[in-house]
Scaffold this active site. Structure first.
Site, PDB file in Angstrom:
ATOM      1  N   TRP A 148      33.479  39.167  36.079  1.00  0.00           N
ATOM      2  CA  TRP A 148      32.323  38.912  35.222  1.00  0.00           C
ATOM      3  C   TRP A 148      31.723  37.527  35.389  1.00  0.00           C
ATOM      4  O   TRP A 148      30.621  37.276  34.919  1.00  0.00           O
ATOM      5  CB  TRP A 148      32.730  39.084  33.743  1.00  0.00           C
ATOM      6  CG  TRP A 148      33.971  38.298  33.399  1.00  0.00           C
ATOM      7  CD1 TRP A 148      35.256  38.781  33.401  1.00  0.00           C
ATOM      8  CD2 TRP A 148      34.071  36.908  33.079  1.00  0.00           C
ATOM      9  NE1 TRP A 148      36.150  37.767  33.099  1.00  0.00           N
ATOM     10  CE2 TRP A 148      35.440  36.609  32.892  1.00  0.00           C
ATOM     11  CE3 TRP A 148      33.132  35.873  32.924  1.00  0.00           C
ATOM     12  CZ2 TRP A 148      35.892  35.327  32.570  1.00  0.00           C
ATOM     13  CZ3 TRP A 148      33.584  34.595  32.603  1.00  0.00           C
ATOM     14  CH2 TRP A 148      34.946  34.340  32.425  1.00  0.00           C
ATOM     15  N   ASN A 149      32.445  36.595  36.028  1.00  0.00           N
ATOM     16  CA  ASN A 149      31.953  35.211  35.970  1.00  0.00           C
ATOM     17  C   ASN A 149      30.755  34.948  36.884  1.00  0.00           C
ATOM     18  O   ASN A 149      29.991  34.021  36.631  1.00  0.00           O
ATOM     19  CB  ASN A 149      33.090  34.197  36.175  1.00  0.00           C
ATOM     20  CG  ASN A 149      33.744  34.310  37.513  1.00  0.00           C
ATOM     21  OD1 ASN A 149      33.569  35.289  38.227  1.00  0.00           O
ATOM     22  ND2 ASN A 149      34.524  33.318  37.875  1.00  0.00           N
ATOM     23  N   LYS A 172      32.872  48.690  41.638  1.00  0.00           N
ATOM     24  CA  LYS A 172      33.172  48.819  40.213  1.00  0.00           C
ATOM     25  C   LYS A 172      32.941  47.448  39.607  1.00  0.00           C
ATOM     26  O   LYS A 172      33.730  46.525  39.784  1.00  0.00           O
ATOM     27  CB  LYS A 172      34.626  49.237  39.976  1.00  0.00           C
ATOM     28  CG  LYS A 172      34.883  49.523  38.501  1.00  0.00           C
ATOM     29  CD  LYS A 172      36.280  49.146  38.040  1.00  0.00           C
ATOM     30  CE  LYS A 172      36.430  47.713  37.664  1.00  0.00           C
ATOM     31  NZ  LYS A 172      35.627  47.228  36.528  1.00  0.00           N
ATOM     32  N   PRO A 173      31.821  47.285  38.892  1.00  0.00           N
ATOM     33  CA  PRO A 173      31.581  45.977  38.283  1.00  0.00           C
ATOM     34  C   PRO A 173      32.454  45.797  37.042  1.00  0.00           C
ATOM     35  O   PRO A 173      33.041  46.756  36.543  1.00  0.00           O
ATOM     36  CB  PRO A 173      30.095  46.009  37.922  1.00  0.00           C
ATOM     37  CG  PRO A 173      29.701  47.435  37.903  1.00  0.00           C
ATOM     38  CD  PRO A 173      30.746  48.241  38.610  1.00  0.00           C
ATOM     39  N   GLY A 225      38.888  38.487  41.550  1.00  0.00           N
ATOM     40  CA  GLY A 225      39.376  38.489  40.172  1.00  0.00           C
ATOM     41  C   GLY A 225      40.661  37.703  40.075  1.00  0.00           C
ATOM     42  O   GLY A 225      40.926  36.814  40.900  1.00  0.00           O
ATOM     43  N   SER A 226      41.478  38.037  39.111  1.00  0.00           N
ATOM     44  CA  SER A 226      42.694  37.261  38.869  1.00  0.00           C
ATOM     45  C   SER A 226      43.775  37.558  39.918  1.00  0.00           C
ATOM     46  O   SER A 226      43.813  38.652  40.494  1.00  0.00           O
ATOM     47  CB  SER A 226      43.230  37.587  37.477  1.00  0.00           C
ATOM     48  OG  SER A 226      43.530  38.961  37.404  1.00  0.00           O
ATOM     49  N   GLU A 247      39.879  37.691  46.748  1.00  0.00           N
ATOM     50  CA  GLU A 247      39.410  36.361  46.309  1.00  0.00           C
ATOM     51  C   GLU A 247      39.964  36.174  44.909  1.00  0.00           C
ATOM     52  O   GLU A 247      39.472  36.784  43.955  1.00  0.00           O
ATOM     53  CB  GLU A 247      37.873  36.329  46.281  1.00  0.00           C
ATOM     54  CG  GLU A 247      37.220  36.449  47.646  1.00  0.00           C
ATOM     55  CD  GLU A 247      37.279  35.162  48.461  1.00  0.00           C
ATOM     56  OE1 GLU A 247      37.697  34.120  47.911  1.00  0.00           O
ATOM     57  OE2 GLU A 247      36.931  35.205  49.637  1.00  0.00           O
ATOM     58  N   LEU A 248      41.006  35.358  44.789  1.00  0.00           N
ATOM     59  CA  LEU A 248      41.753  35.320  43.526  1.00  0.00           C
ATOM     60  C   LEU A 248      41.605  33.985  42.781  1.00  0.00           C
ATOM     61  O   LEU A 248      40.678  33.248  43.018  1.00  0.00           O
ATOM     62  CB  LEU A 248      43.220  35.652  43.820  1.00  0.00           C
ATOM     63  CG  LEU A 248      43.425  36.928  44.655  1.00  0.00           C
ATOM     64  CD1 LEU A 248      44.893  37.148  44.971  1.00  0.00           C
ATOM     65  CD2 LEU A 248      42.851  38.154  43.952  1.00  0.00           C
ATOM     66  N   CYS A 281      36.117  30.176  39.668  1.00  0.00           N
ATOM     67  CA  CYS A 281      37.397  30.080  40.374  1.00  0.00           C
ATOM     68  C   CYS A 281      37.538  28.758  41.112  1.00  0.00           C
ATOM     69  O   CYS A 281      38.649  28.337  41.393  1.00  0.00           O
ATOM     70  CB  CYS A 281      37.518  31.238  41.334  1.00  0.00           C
ATOM     71  SG  CYS A 281      36.079  31.368  42.386  1.00  0.00           S
ATOM     72  N   GLU A 381      45.424  28.104  35.363  1.00  0.00           N
ATOM     73  CA  GLU A 381      43.956  28.125  35.401  1.00  0.00           C
ATOM     74  C   GLU A 381      43.399  28.114  33.977  1.00  0.00           C
ATOM     75  O   GLU A 381      43.729  28.982  33.164  1.00  0.00           O
ATOM     76  CB  GLU A 381      43.525  29.400  36.142  1.00  0.00           C
ATOM     77  CG  GLU A 381      42.093  29.388  36.597  1.00  0.00           C
ATOM     78  CD  GLU A 381      41.737  30.662  37.376  1.00  0.00           C
ATOM     79  OE1 GLU A 381      42.260  31.752  37.061  1.00  0.00           O
ATOM     80  OE2 GLU A 381      40.902  30.559  38.304  1.00  0.00           O
TER      81      GLU A 381
HETATM   82  P1  NAD Z   1      40.351  40.288  36.271  1.00  0.00           P
HETATM   83  O1  NAD Z   1      41.316  40.292  37.389  1.00  0.00           O
HETATM   84  O2  NAD Z   1      40.836  40.531  34.914  1.00  0.00           O
HETATM   85  O3  NAD Z   1      39.192  41.347  36.514  1.00  0.00           O
HETATM   86  C1  NAD Z   1      38.484  41.425  37.737  1.00  0.00           C
HETATM   87  C2  NAD Z   1      38.096  42.866  37.979  1.00  0.00           C
HETATM   88  O4  NAD Z   1      39.276  43.645  38.100  1.00  0.00           O
HETATM   89  C3  NAD Z   1      37.271  43.488  36.855  1.00  0.00           C
HETATM   90  O5  NAD Z   1      36.303  44.331  37.416  1.00  0.00           O
HETATM   91  C4  NAD Z   1      38.305  44.313  36.103  1.00  0.00           C
HETATM   92  O6  NAD Z   1      37.753  45.439  35.462  1.00  0.00           O
HETATM   93  C5  NAD Z   1      39.208  44.768  37.239  1.00  0.00           C
HETATM   94  N1  NAD Z   1      40.551  45.130  36.826  1.00  0.00           N
HETATM   95  C6  NAD Z   1      41.270  44.650  35.793  1.00  0.00           C
HETATM   96  N2  NAD Z   1      42.477  45.266  35.731  1.00  0.00           N
HETATM   97  C7  NAD Z   1      42.523  46.135  36.760  1.00  0.00           C
HETATM   98  C8  NAD Z   1      43.497  47.061  37.238  1.00  0.00           C
HETATM   99  N3  NAD Z   1      44.681  47.196  36.633  1.00  0.00           N
HETATM  100  N4  NAD Z   1      43.206  47.794  38.324  1.00  0.00           N
HETATM  101  C9  NAD Z   1      42.020  47.671  38.934  1.00  0.00           C
HETATM  102  N5  NAD Z   1      41.045  46.821  38.529  1.00  0.00           N
HETATM  103  C10 NAD Z   1      41.305  46.055  37.462  1.00  0.00           C
HETATM  104  O7  NAD Z   1      39.615  38.875  36.396  1.00  0.00           O
HETATM  105  P2  NAD Z   1      38.408  38.337  35.516  1.00  0.00           P
HETATM  106  O8  NAD Z   1      38.953  37.830  34.238  1.00  0.00           O
HETATM  107  O9  NAD Z   1      37.290  39.316  35.475  1.00  0.00           O
HETATM  108  O10 NAD Z   1      37.906  37.138  36.435  1.00  0.00           O
HETATM  109  C11 NAD Z   1      38.450  35.896  36.380  1.00  0.00           C
HETATM  110  C12 NAD Z   1      39.395  35.657  37.542  1.00  0.00           C
HETATM  111  O11 NAD Z   1      38.712  35.863  38.772  1.00  0.00           O
HETATM  112  C13 NAD Z   1      39.858  34.221  37.588  1.00  0.00           C
HETATM  113  O12 NAD Z   1      41.229  34.178  37.885  1.00  0.00           O
HETATM  114  C14 NAD Z   1      39.052  33.621  38.733  1.00  0.00           C
HETATM  115  O13 NAD Z   1      39.629  32.505  39.320  1.00  0.00           O
HETATM  116  C15 NAD Z   1      38.917  34.773  39.653  1.00  0.00           C
HETATM  117  N6  NAD Z   1      37.781  34.603  40.549  1.00  0.00           N
HETATM  118  C16 NAD Z   1      38.017  34.333  41.860  1.00  0.00           C
HETATM  119  C17 NAD Z   1      36.959  34.130  42.728  1.00  0.00           C
HETATM  120  C18 NAD Z   1      37.204  33.834  44.173  1.00  0.00           C
HETATM  121  O14 NAD Z   1      36.262  33.937  44.946  1.00  0.00           O
HETATM  122  N7  NAD Z   1      38.406  33.487  44.577  1.00  0.00           N
HETATM  123  C19 NAD Z   1      35.652  34.206  42.260  1.00  0.00           C
HETATM  124  C20 NAD Z   1      35.443  34.492  40.911  1.00  0.00           C
HETATM  125  C21 NAD Z   1      36.531  34.688  40.071  1.00  0.00           C
END
Ligand code: NAD
Length: 477
Positions: A148-149, A172-173, A225-226, A247-248, A281, A381
């Site tokens: 979402w960020n 999947k957004p 994501g995370s 990309e975590l 991130c 983080e």
């Molecule tokens: P998140 O991992 O909670 O969610 C990211 C995505 O994963 C969302 O679409 C969510 O619906 C999906 N998701 C959640 N649980 C899932 C599961 N069990 N199976 C499949 N999909 C699932 O992360 P967030 O809170 O949305 O984003 C923040 C994190 O993303 C931070 O840790 C940040 O550092 C990281 N991030 C990294 C980059 C990069 O380029 N390295 C860029 C932006 C954000």
């Protein structure tokens, strides 16, 4: 109100499904809805993407590039609308949202061109009658999951190289910010991206990723994501050995040396730390400031941070918006409290403004001085507008502290000395190092992390390789 359906195989579908209600994190007001899709809808999207691959992958790079360029132009034509929508669902200030729309569009433009430069190789054979050809081909159907960020850019950084390479794509957004993705899908349709080439499925994350993982036609998973979810996807993808780009999370250190340009270091530190309320991130997460410049930096930085205006990102002059949700807010609050209890000094900010009824969560831009390595804020983080500052003496100490983390996404160094800067930047175990630069990310450069910050790169000439398979053709004549 933006009420969207899912976009599958060029059709807007999912009328009967339950809805996700998207709320404005600055006001708590409803912004729109999207359907909650599951495995069945994802299977339909995979089928559509699979069907579309046959034609799309055979088109010339120029043809695909021309369609992508039209998509890029439409993103800019509608930049104001996209930016407002993004501010409403994500909370980032309008000016920043506009910056993200342009940044997101720049990946589409870059890869529209880069697709024309997918070169192979002719290698001398092992004998007189042997020829070696190396060619690159699209991997196939790509399943993407985004956070979402950055509601637009985290999609286009994946979509543009995938489509330019000849792949078809399902995204999947995130549940918090799906509306920007849906608006992008409308513009993609308008640009002439053929049906099934770009699909958007909103809904249950576990069910959607399960459908990706069990279908062998999905050849590649790309996730931002995370680290926690990235690890889970890697385990799930192991069954079919899915190709993966991850990309975590990060925990970016900022090293400010005695010989840094103080004004530049302060301005860049603010840009890096408070963008998106500290929810990026690559956000500066911890500051290491050398003893000779420590007092001056803390003083000037704090004075500027104190002037940052917190509020609704659609209001004039607001520079820092809300946090995305309650759990994000609680994490920030906990880290600040723990640091102060362990002896840190709160120089600016330190307080949250939470409204549980409206579900809006703001946190004041905060500076913590006299921080030590044992505090949570220096390891986990933060994803919030908090700048913890620790004093250091030698370059060796700074490198040791900076590298003492399982993350390796972005790091920053401020020094005017070229030899020192070269040594420091080379010693940092990170995928991206900003040297006197707090905002290094750009379409032309490879973005990605070492260690538990991920696998693969987005952007640059490396970005398209993630969507290509290498084939060696051994010819005996
Ligand atoms: P998140 O991992 O909670 O969610 C990211 C995505 O994963 C969302 O679409 C969510 O619906 C999906 N998701 C959640 N649980 C899932 C599961 N069990 N199976 C499949 N999909 C699932 O992360 P967030 O809170 O949305 O984003 C923040 C994190 O993303 C931070 O840790 C940040 O550092 C990281 N991030 C990294 C980059 C990069 O380029 N390295 C860029 C932006 C954000």
């Amino acid at each position: 109100m933006y009420d969207y359906l899912n976009y599958i195989g060029g059709k807007w579908t999912g009328e009967g499904l339950e809805k996700i209600i998207v709320k404005n994190p600055a006001t708590g007001e409803k912004v729109g809805t999207v359907p909650i899709a599951g495995e069945k809808e994802t299977e339909q999207a995979i089928e559509a993407a699979h069907q579309a691959f046959a034609d799309w992958s055979k088109r010339t790079a120029e043809e695909r590039g021309n369609i992508l360029k039209r998509f890029f132009e439409l993103m800019l034509e509608y930049e104001d609308e996209l930016a407002k929508l993004m501010t409403e669902e994500n909370g980032k200030p309008y000016k920043e949202a506009m910056g993200e729309v342009r940044y997101a569009a720049s990946f589409v433009e870059w890869f529209a061109e880069e697709g024309k430069r997918i070169y192979g190789r002719i290698v001398p054979g092992k004998s007189e009658n042997h020829r070696i050809r190396v060619i690159k081909q699209p991997v196939g159907v790509v399943g993407a999951i985004t956070p979402w960020n950055f509601p637009a850019a985290m999609i286009t950084r994946k979509l543009a190289p995938a489509l330019a390479a000849g792949c078809t794509f399902i995204v999947k957004p995130p549940e918090q910010t799906p509306l920007t993705a849906m608006r992008l899908a409308e513009l993609a349709e308008q640009a002439g991206i053929p049906e099934g080439v770009f699909n958007v499925v909103c809904g249950n994350p576990e069910a959607i990723s399960k459908a990706f993982m069990k279908d062998s036609r999905v050849r590649k998973i790309t996730f931002t994501g995370s680290t926690e979810v990235g690890r889970l996807l890697m385990k799930q993808g192991a069954e079919q050995i899915k190709k993966m780009s991850l990309e975590l999370g990060g925990h970016a250190p900022v090293i400010i040396c005695d010989d840094a340009d103080l004004n530049k270091a302060v301005d860049m530190a603010i840009a890096s730390k408070f963008r998106n309320s500290g929810q990026t991130c690559v956000c500066a997460n911890r500051f290491y400031v050398q003893s000779g410049i420590y007092e001056a930096f803390v003083d000037r930085f704090s004075k500027k941070v104190a002037q940052l205006k917190l509020g609704n990102g659609l209001e004039e002059g607001v520079e820092v918006g809300p946090l995305i949700d309650q759990s994000g807010y609680e994490k920030v609050e906990r880290q600040v409290k723990e640091a102060i209890e362990k002896g840190a000094t709160c120089v600016v900010g330190g307080k949250g403004i939470a409204d549980d009824e409206k579900e809006t969560y703001f946190f004041e831009p905060t500076v913590l001085a006299g921080v030590t390595a044992d505090m949570e804020v220096m390891h986990i983080e933060t994803f919030g507008p908090v700048a913890p500052i620790q004093k250091y003496e030698t370059d060796e100490e700074a490198i040791r502290l900076a590298n003492d983390t399982p993350f390796g996404l972005a790091a920053y160094v401020f020094t005017e000395n070229v030899s020192r800067g070269t040594r420091l930047t080379e010693a940092l175990d990170y995928g991206i190092v900003g040297w006197n630069d707090g905002v290094p990310s750009t379409a032309q450069a490879p973005f990605g992390g070492t260690k538990q910050s991920g696998l693969g790169r987005e952007g640059g000439i490396e970005g398209i390789e993630e969507y290509l398979e290498v084939k060696y053709i051994s010819l005996s004549i």
